[in-house]
Enzyme design. Structure first.
Site, PDB file in Angstrom:
ATOM      1  CG  ASN A 155       7.417  11.977   2.260  1.00 44.47           C
ATOM      2  OD1 ASN A 155       6.243  12.291   2.361  1.00 44.47           O
ATOM      3  ND2 ASN A 155       8.201  12.441   1.298  1.00 44.47           N
ATOM      4  CD  GLU A 253      -0.176  18.313  -6.168  1.00 48.43           C
ATOM      5  OE1 GLU A 253       0.870  18.077  -6.803  1.00 48.43           O
ATOM      6  OE2 GLU A 253      -1.163  18.890  -6.705  1.00 48.43           O
ATOM      7  CB  CYS A 287       7.470  13.719  -3.486  1.00 52.83           C
ATOM      8  SG  CYS A 287       7.554  15.408  -2.893  1.00 52.83           S
ATOM      9  CD  GLU A 468      -0.171  20.492  -1.855  1.00 60.69           C
ATOM     10  OE1 GLU A 468       0.618  19.550  -2.025  1.00 60.69           O
ATOM     11  OE2 GLU A 468      -0.884  20.615  -0.833  1.00 60.69           O
TER      12      GLU A 468
HETATM   13  P1  NAD Z   1       0.326   6.467   0.529  1.00 65.83           P
HETATM   14  O1  NAD Z   1      -0.377   6.771  -0.742  1.00 65.83           O
HETATM   15  O2  NAD Z   1       0.602   5.070   0.881  1.00 65.83           O
HETATM   16  O3  NAD Z   1      -0.497   7.112   1.744  1.00 65.83           O
HETATM   17  C1  NAD Z   1      -0.797   8.493   1.787  1.00 65.83           C
HETATM   18  C2  NAD Z   1      -1.980   8.709   2.710  1.00 65.83           C
HETATM   19  O4  NAD Z   1      -3.150   8.121   2.128  1.00 65.83           O
HETATM   20  C3  NAD Z   1      -1.823   8.078   4.078  1.00 65.83           C
HETATM   21  O5  NAD Z   1      -2.360   8.936   5.063  1.00 65.83           O
HETATM   22  C4  NAD Z   1      -2.655   6.816   3.950  1.00 65.83           C
HETATM   23  O6  NAD Z   1      -3.127   6.336   5.187  1.00 65.83           O
HETATM   24  C5  NAD Z   1      -3.807   7.313   3.089  1.00 65.83           C
HETATM   25  N1  NAD Z   1      -4.561   6.254   2.403  1.00 65.83           N
HETATM   26  C6  NAD Z   1      -4.163   4.995   2.085  1.00 65.83           C
HETATM   27  N2  NAD Z   1      -5.177   4.324   1.483  1.00 65.83           N
HETATM   28  C7  NAD Z   1      -6.232   5.161   1.416  1.00 65.83           C
HETATM   29  C8  NAD Z   1      -7.555   5.050   0.898  1.00 65.83           C
HETATM   30  N3  NAD Z   1      -7.987   3.932   0.318  1.00 65.83           N
HETATM   31  N4  NAD Z   1      -8.383   6.121   1.001  1.00 65.83           N
HETATM   32  C9  NAD Z   1      -7.955   7.275   1.562  1.00 65.83           C
HETATM   33  N5  NAD Z   1      -6.718   7.427   2.071  1.00 65.83           N
HETATM   34  C10 NAD Z   1      -5.858   6.397   1.995  1.00 65.83           C
HETATM   35  O7  NAD Z   1       1.695   7.320   0.513  1.00 65.83           O
HETATM   36  P2  NAD Z   1       2.851   7.268   1.600  1.00 65.83           P
HETATM   37  O8  NAD Z   1       3.514   5.936   1.534  1.00 65.83           O
HETATM   38  O9  NAD Z   1       2.350   7.751   2.910  1.00 65.83           O
HETATM   39  O10 NAD Z   1       3.823   8.419   1.033  1.00 65.83           O
HETATM   40  C11 NAD Z   1       4.752   8.215   0.007  1.00 65.83           C
HETATM   41  C12 NAD Z   1       4.249   8.729  -1.328  1.00 65.83           C
HETATM   42  O11 NAD Z   1       3.895  10.110  -1.215  1.00 65.83           O
HETATM   43  C13 NAD Z   1       5.283   8.681  -2.428  1.00 65.83           C
HETATM   44  O12 NAD Z   1       4.694   8.216  -3.616  1.00 65.83           O
HETATM   45  C14 NAD Z   1       5.711  10.137  -2.582  1.00 65.83           C
HETATM   46  O13 NAD Z   1       6.233  10.465  -3.840  1.00 65.83           O
HETATM   47  C15 NAD Z   1       4.433  10.845  -2.316  1.00 65.83           C
HETATM   48  N6  NAD Z   1       4.685  12.237  -1.957  1.00 65.83           N
HETATM   49  C16 NAD Z   1       4.328  13.232  -2.834  1.00 65.83           C
HETATM   50  C17 NAD Z   1       4.588  14.554  -2.506  1.00 65.83           C
HETATM   51  C18 NAD Z   1       4.172  15.686  -3.412  1.00 65.83           C
HETATM   52  O14 NAD Z   1       4.067  16.808  -2.939  1.00 65.83           O
HETATM   53  N7  NAD Z   1       3.933  15.443  -4.677  1.00 65.83           N
HETATM   54  C19 NAD Z   1       5.197  14.872  -1.295  1.00 65.83           C
HETATM   55  C20 NAD Z   1       5.557  13.831  -0.435  1.00 65.83           C
HETATM   56  C21 NAD Z   1       5.284  12.527  -0.766  1.00 65.83           C
END
Ligand code: NAD
Ligand code: MN
Length: 489
Positions: A155, A253, A287, A468
């Site tokens: 995102n 995070e 997020c 962060e």
């Molecule tokens: P996601 O958890 O689906 O994926 C995040 C990353 O993890 C991707 O690179 C994905 O390929 C990887 N991943 C997936 N399965 C894995 C596994 N088993 N082992 C290791 N890595 C794995 O999240 P998304 O859909 O890419 O992003 C959206 C989410 O991110 C939302 O929940 C949002 O709130 C959160 N987010 C949080 C922040 C913050 O700073 N707190 C910022 C932006 C987004």
């Protein structure tokens, strides 16, 4: 718009290389999925292992030079990125879907992050303490950790890799970065800029592939001594467990269910402006997006009337087109999640008062477009009030008073960002004291962060061990060592 298809490769040991298996993966413009944006390697665990081995070899030399020397490379990276801002902005919009204005802001954020950490390099050091005895020196030094894994979501495809990479590299770690497969382009562009700025081979390696293969390898490999992850709670929890047995340092995070409270004394025009921007900006895919608006009952109806009127005026469309306020969902899968939550909310008794439909006519036919959506009569136990949607869907809840608003706001298991709109200074400050969130915004949008200040969530939004952003970001990426020196002998 010229739709040049980009062919990108992994960046390992300073070289651009395909996946060892030869497999590839494509990205398509979420506003028009007939447009192929880029082709990337579909790497697997073998590629991740190669990258980790390269990082292990690169670490001693990179960790051995001074922070100031590393900082110069980060400052040069900022300049190189700045010279490419236009190209990066367009690629970001084509791959992820946000508007050009939003992408431009995000690219600028990445540039500024590299400038910030370049300058900060002059301050990376320890502390001295008075010793109990004379002629004794007691001090700390900060050292890098070793090989650090970074796993990022789609995102904010340039800002998040930048806010992890810059402090990780400044500290002297060797890095393996795995961006989300939905939008890997920006991570590879960061690697390109860093390489041109003089980053030594192997200090950064970028491997494009799926979480269950490349991500899993980073999470479980014994040579990865620390891992910073941003993404969903479900995945963050899996990775956290995988790091624990080897005591690897963890920074997870994750998502939120961010409230904006509107008190009866609020400037309603301001409240509406803030919620429109924080709820529908970035297509709600932030997020820190506002997904719950908790309104004191005396102003509930006037707030809703103005809010819905403004939401209806938002221009949805292709982020590349001028005048568009809100782009598409990133993917068909995300769009379906959004639509599911709208249906679930209605089934549980919420009332749809704006949007709620997928847009499919004309220019929308080939994209993942959803109307800005407002649900009212939402109550605290409904799923729409408790679970992150990650789309342009705002739940409005009425409450009796400030105490009730605070109880509703705190009544979820996550806590990332939280906003309040009021002219009452005392209540605003009490809110800042009592809200369970990592970031509090008073008369401001719940989204949007200053890069120089710490950021992170509480409760299930974060492991809450390290922050962060800002200078505090260095804490995760460095280890403090305490040195005792006796010169009385
Ligand atoms: P996601 O958890 O689906 O994926 C995040 C990353 O993890 C991707 O690179 C994905 O390929 C990887 N991943 C997936 N399965 C894995 C596994 N088993 N082992 C290791 N890595 C794995 O999240 P998304 O859909 O890419 O992003 C959206 C989410 O991110 C939302 O929940 C949002 O709130 C959160 N987010 C949080 C922040 C913050 O700073 N707190 C910022 C932006 C987004
Ligand atoms: Mn996901």
């Amino acid at each position: 718009m010229a739709a040049t298809v980009l062919t990108s490769l992994n960046f390992i040991d300073g070289e651009w290389c395909p996946a060892q298996s030869g497999a590839t993966i494509q990205t398509y413009n979420p506003a028009d999925t007939r447009q192929l944006v880029a082709v990337y390697p579909l790497s697997d665990a073998a590629d991740a292992r190669t990258a980790i081995a390269v990082a292990v070899r690169a670490f001693p030399a990179w960790g051995g030079i001074t922070p100031v020397a590393r900082g110069r490379i980060l400052s040069r990276t900022a300049q190189i990125l700045e010279s490419r801002k236009g190209v990066l902005t367009e690629l970001l919009t084509r791959e992820e879907g946000k508007t050009l204005g939003e992408s431009g802001g995000e690219v600028q954020r990445a540039i500024d992050i590299f400038r910030f950490f370049g300058g900060l390099s002059y301050t990376v050091g320890g502390q001295t303490f008075p010793h109990d005895l004379p002629q004794n020196l007691l001090y700390t030094i900060r050292q890098p950790l070793g090989v650090v894994g970074l796993i990022t979501p789609w995102n904010f495809p340039i800002a998040i890799p930048a806010w992890k990479l810059a402090p990780a590299l400044l500290a002297g770690n060797a890095v393996v970065l795995k961006p989300a497969t939905q939008a890997p382009g920006m991570s590879l562009e960061l690697a390109r800029a860093l390489a041109e700025a003089g980053l030594p081979k192997g200090a950064l390696n970028v491997v494009v592939g799926e979480g269950r293969s490349v991500g899993h390898e980073l999470a479980t490999h014994p040579d990865v001594v620390a891992l910073s992850f941003t993404g969903s709670h479900a995945i963050g929890q899996v990775i956290y467990r995988q790091l624990a047995p080897r005591m690897a340092r963890a920074q997870m995070e994750m998502g939120g269910k961010n409230p904006t409270i509107v008190l009866a004394d609020a400037d309603l025009e301001l409240a509406v402006n803030l919620v429109i921007k924080a709820g529908f900006g970035l297509t709600g895919q932030a997020c820190t997006a506002t997904s719950r608006v908790i309104v004191e009952k005396p102003v509930l109806e006037p707030f809703l009337e103005r809010f819905v009127a403004r939401a209806r005026e938002l221009k949805v469309g292709n982020g590349l087109s001028p005048g568009v306020d809100m782009g598409p969902a990133v993917s068909q899968a995300q769009l379906e999640i959004d639509l599911d939550y709208i249906r679930i909310a209605q089934a549980e008794g919420a009332r749809l008062v704006c949007g709620g439909q997928r847009l499919t006519a004309g220019e929308f036919a080939h994209g993942h477009f959803l109307e800005p959506t407002v649900l009212r009569d939402v109550t605290p136990m409904m799923r729409i009030a408790r679970e992150e949607v990650f789309g342009p869907v705002v739940a409005v809840m009425g409450v009796d008073d400030f105490e009730a608003a605070l109880a509703v706001a705190n009544g979820v298991d996550v806590g990332l960002s939280a906003s309040i709109v009021t002219r009452d200074l005392k209540r605003a400050m009490v809110y800042a004291d009592r809200i369970e969130a990592g970031v509090v915004k008073i008369n401001q949008i719940s989204t949007g962060l200053a890069l120089q200040a710490p950021f992170g969530g509480v409760k299930k939004s974060s492991t809450d061990s390290f922050k962060e952003q800002g200078a505090a970001a260095l804490d995760f990426y460095t280890r403090i060592k305490t040195v005792y020196l006796d010169y009385s002998v």
